[in-house]
Structure formats: structure tokens, C-alpha cells
Write a protein that holds these residues in place. Structure first.
Motif, mmCIF file in Angstrom:
data_model
loop_
_atom_site.group_PDB
_atom_site.id
_atom_site.type_symbol
_atom_site.label_atom_id
_atom_site.label_comp_id
_atom_site.label_asym_id
_atom_site.label_seq_id
_atom_site.Cartn_x
_atom_site.Cartn_y
_atom_site.Cartn_z
ATOM 1 N N THR A 45 0.673 -1.100 -0.199
ATOM 2 C CA THR A 45 0.017 0.379 0.366
ATOM 3 C C THR A 45 0.776 1.124 0.064
ATOM 4 O O THR A 45 2.198 1.127 1.043
ATOM 5 C CB THR A 45 -0.914 0.068 1.174
ATOM 6 O OG1 THR A 45 -0.048 0.030 2.612
ATOM 7 C CG2 THR A 45 -2.073 -0.833 1.308
ATOM 8 N N TYR A 51 -1.758 -1.338 -3.743
ATOM 9 C CA TYR A 51 -3.190 -0.379 -4.087
ATOM 10 C C TYR A 51 -1.959 0.673 -3.656
ATOM 11 O O TYR A 51 -1.608 1.097 -2.628
ATOM 12 C CB TYR A 51 -3.434 -1.253 -2.224
ATOM 13 C CG TYR A 51 -4.165 -1.785 -2.577
ATOM 14 C CD1 TYR A 51 -5.962 -2.103 -3.186
ATOM 15 C CD2 TYR A 51 -4.018 -3.363 -2.252
ATOM 16 C CE1 TYR A 51 -6.331 -3.066 -3.477
ATOM 17 C CE2 TYR A 51 -4.289 -4.218 -2.191
ATOM 18 C CZ TYR A 51 -6.092 -3.946 -3.269
ATOM 19 O OH TYR A 51 -6.261 -5.834 -2.804
ATOM 20 N N LEU A 104 -3.148 4.957 -2.206
ATOM 21 C CA LEU A 104 -4.453 4.545 -1.207
ATOM 22 C C LEU A 104 -5.193 5.650 -1.162
ATOM 23 O O LEU A 104 -6.452 5.825 -0.756
ATOM 24 C CB LEU A 104 -4.127 4.764 0.572
ATOM 25 C CG LEU A 104 -2.783 3.772 0.659
ATOM 26 C CD1 LEU A 104 -2.185 3.871 1.540
ATOM 27 C CD2 LEU A 104 -4.040 2.861 1.117
ATOM 28 N N ALA A 164 -4.221 4.137 6.950
ATOM 29 C CA ALA A 164 -3.950 2.481 6.069
ATOM 30 C C ALA A 164 -3.805 1.942 7.970
ATOM 31 O O ALA A 164 -3.722 0.651 8.071
ATOM 32 C CB ALA A 164 -3.152 2.382 5.626
#
Ligand code: FEO
Length: 398
Positions: free
Chosen positions: A257, A286, A288, A324
């Protein structure tokens, strides 16, 4: 013309009288539910007594009562079983109890406390049941099985012994509104939804979910009918999946991430990802800025490592990276390997704060790359090496 109330027979004398919420898009103000959800309630009609197992959310009481009416007079419900006190299943209890004037509410001891607090059910109308308690409906017996923390401390299962139908409320659920009630009618789309649901609802209590799974396995149910999404006529399908998600081996997979402001952290992310791949380990990146939380959470279920990339912003991680980290602390994935990369303009801080945030998760920081300014070729090589180090650690641990 009124739309007829849809009621589905799950097994002899057991009817789905739930409500599909086609329009809901977010659950708990957090969880994306792109396909809506359902609040499943079940009417169990015995020779001498009738029980409603769970209700639906507050706004859907009328629909629930209309469905019950298609089978039996709601005023003659003898028991309202509350497996779980959260309002998506118990929100209609006040209305149901006012229509079913002689009904007794059945719940765990903690459930009774919650029913009294949240729904003002009078004490004299409550029956607290212990693990293993049974209730005779004539030709049907309800057995109650204590299953705390799936999803709140008061949760329990109801098992209809003769038909071997397990009603576990949230456990084994999926957020899906569908005109097809049974798992075999939904097909392959179901398990990814069930996995995302598990990640967001059950993963923080994975040990309790595993213990609840053991209790479910011991009952050898022929049908599992949860409170969200499809009913499993093939209960092995969802129980096997839970076996894997709660305690199966983690995959050769890294969730990477990151958030980037001016592209430096993104270039490091690409370099780290290539290092992970080069070692034959899967990497799921990913960004964010545009992440779908349920997808990210589902990948956290079986990832072996989590790599976070963030620039330093005002002495700490970018707020999206901070979010996160908070999410990791909330969802508590099983991965115990971590790494960090990022860049800063004049002073760092993101790395130190990330280390601190990961401590409660008992994650080992395998490697970190924290650079000043845009990455040089040498920095990118270091990021590739970081990816390789994480991947090697995963492979070495097997
Ligand atoms: Fe579906 Fe915890 O409620």
C-alpha cells in the motif's frame, strides 16, 4: 398492485423472511457494499410453538411483519430469538415485540442486557440462555450455542436440531442483495464477497471466529443460513473457506500500500514491487488515494507481508498512510512481516511513526528505505532490494 411478500422455504418448517437492501452502499459508515446487503430473519414453525430467529433493521419492520404474516400470524409468535444485538438484526425487535404481545425474547445473558438497554425490552419478557440450552417448539428443537465475538460479545448461534439447520447470524455472512437465496444459485461471485465480509467483520476476532467455526463443524449442519447474503445448501463451501481464512497457511503474497504526492514514493513503490515479483512472490499494489477498502481488507486475510509507502508530511506519514496503519491495527491481519519506504523533503518522521504504529501488531520490519528528495538510481535499486528482502523472508519462512 402490491408486491407479494417474498418468503423462501429453507427446510421443512423453516422460512426465510428477511429483507434485501438493494440500495445500501456503505456499512458501519466504513465498509463498501457495492452489491447491497440483506438482513436475513428466519421463522421456525413447530407443532406447538413458533419462533422468529433474528429480525431486520429498524426501517424494514413492516416488510418483515408482512413476510411473517404470509406464514403465520405475527401476534402468535412465541419466541423472538436474538442471536446478536446489532441494529441490522435487532432493530425491529421493539416493533415485533409490540405486535407479538406474548412473545419472549431469547438471548444470551449479555444479549438480554443489551436488549434491555438498546431496545427497552422488559426483563419479564426476556429469557437468558446458556450454551447448549434447548427450546422445544413441538416437533422442532432449537439449541443455542454460545459464540461470543462473532461479532459482538453477546453473539450466539441457533441450531434447529431435527433439520440440522444452523442460524449463526453474522458468522459466514456476505454483503449481497440478490433475488437468489441459495449459495449454489449465486455461483463463483459469492466467495470473494464472503471473504471481504470476513476481512472487515470477523478478521479482528479471527481466534474467536476459528473457535466458532469449530462449534459449527461439530454440529455437522446440513444448511447454514447466516444473517447476511446467501444461505448455504452446501455448508462445506463456506466452512472450508473459513478454515483457510482463520487458520490456513498464508499465501506467498505481499500487500503493497502506498500514497504519493509528487511521484517519488510511487517510483519507489514500483521498484519495490518489481523486487517482490522478481523473487516469485505475488504483489498486490494499492494506491491509497483510490483504494476500495473491502478489496484491500480481503487481500490482508492471507497476505504474508504488508509493505507501506508514504512520504513524510508534517513530520509523520501522509494522513492516508496513517489511516491505512489505523486500519491494520483495527483489522489485525495475520501477516507478521512488514517494510516501509518513502521520501521526505527536509526532515523525515514517517518511518519512525510507522515503526511505532506497527509495534502493537507485533510485526517485524524486514527493511526500510527512507530517502531525501526524489529517488536516484541507487535509491531505486535499494527499493528493489527491499522488495527482494521481503519476498526472500516470506519464502525462507516456509
Ligand atoms: Fe450484521 Fe454485527 O451485524
Amino acid at each position: 398492485m402490491a408486491v407479494p411478500a417474498k418468503v423462501v422455504s429453507v427446510a421443512p418448517g423453516i422460512y426465510w423472511v428477511g429483507v434485501e437492501d438493494w440500495h445500501r452502499r456503505v456499512f458501519d459508515a466504513l465498509i463498501p457494499v457495492p452489491y447491497g446487503t440483506s438482513y436475513n430473519a428466519y421463522l421456525v414453525v413447530g407443532k406447538t410453538k413458533t419462533a422468529l430467529v433474528d429480525t431486520v433493521d429498524l426501517g424494514s419492520s413492516a416488510e418483515l411483519l408482512a413476510k411473517v404474516s404470509a406464514i403465520a400470524d405475527p401476534a402468535r409468535i412465541d419466541y423472538v430469538v436474538m442471536n446478536h444485538a446489532e441494529p441490522d438484526h435487532a432493530g425491529s425487535i421493539p416493533e415485533v415485540m409490540s405486535v407479538a404481545k406474548n412473545a419472549t425474547l431469547v438471548a444470551t445473558e449479555k444479549g438480554v442486557e443489551m436488549a434491555r438497554m438498546q431496545y427497552q425490552v422488559p426483563e419479564k419478557r426476556c429469557l437468558a440462555v446458556n450454551d447448549g440450552a434447548v427450546l422445544d417448539l413441538g416437533d422442532k428443537t432449537l439449541r443455542f450455542v454460545s459464540a461470543p465475538w462473532v461479532h459482538w460479545p453477546e453473539t450466539m448461534f441457533t441450531f434447529v436440531e431435527q433439520e440440522k439447520v444452523l442460524l449463526p447470524c453474522d458468522l459466514f455472512g456476505a454483503h449481497l442483495a440478490s433475488d437468489r437465496l441459495f449459495d449454489d444459485e449465486v455461483g463463483d461471485a459469492l466467495l470473494p464477497l464472503a471473504k471481504a465480509y470476513y476481512a472487515m467483520i470477523m478478521m479482528p476476532y479471527a481466534k474467536m471466529a476459528a473457535s466458532a467455526l469449530d462449534k459449527a463443524l461439530a454440529l455437522r449442519p446440513s444448511i447454514i443460513a447466516p444473517s447476511h447474503g446467501p444461505v448455504y445448501r452446501n455448508p462445506g463451501r463456506i466452512m472450508t473457506a473459513y478454515e483457510t481464512w482463520t487458520r490456513g497457511p498464508l499465501q506467498n503474497k505481499v500487500v503493497l500500500t502506498y500514497v504519493t504526492m509528487w511521484g517519488s514514493t510511487q517510483r519507489l513503490a514500483q521498484a519495490a514491487a518489481s523486487g517482490i515479483s522478481a523473487e516469485g512472490v505475488e504483489v498486490i499494489p494499492y494506491n491509497l488515494e483510490m483504494v476500495d477498502l473491502s478489496h484491500l481488507a480481503a487481500d490482508l486475510v492471507d497476505a504474508s507481508a504488508i509493505v507501506l509507502g508514504s512520504p513524510t508530511v508534517l513530520g509523520g506519514p501522509h494522513p492516508l498512510a496513517g489511516y491505512a496503519l489505523l486500519l491494520l491495527r483495527t483489522l489485525r491481519p495475520r501477516a507478521k512481516l512488514g517494510a516501509f519506504f518513502g521520501s521526505y523533503g527536509w526532515s523525515g518522521g514517517a518511518l519512525a511513526q510507522t515503526k511505532g504504529a506497527l509495534e502493537p501488531l507485533k510485526m517485524v520490519l524486514v527493511d526500510s528505505v527512507d530517502i531525501k528528495g526524489p529517488p536516484t538510481e541507487k535509491d531505486l535499486e535499494r527499493a528493489i532490494e527491499l522488495g527482494r528482502n521481503v519476498a526472500r523472508k516470506i519464502r525462507g519462512g516456509r
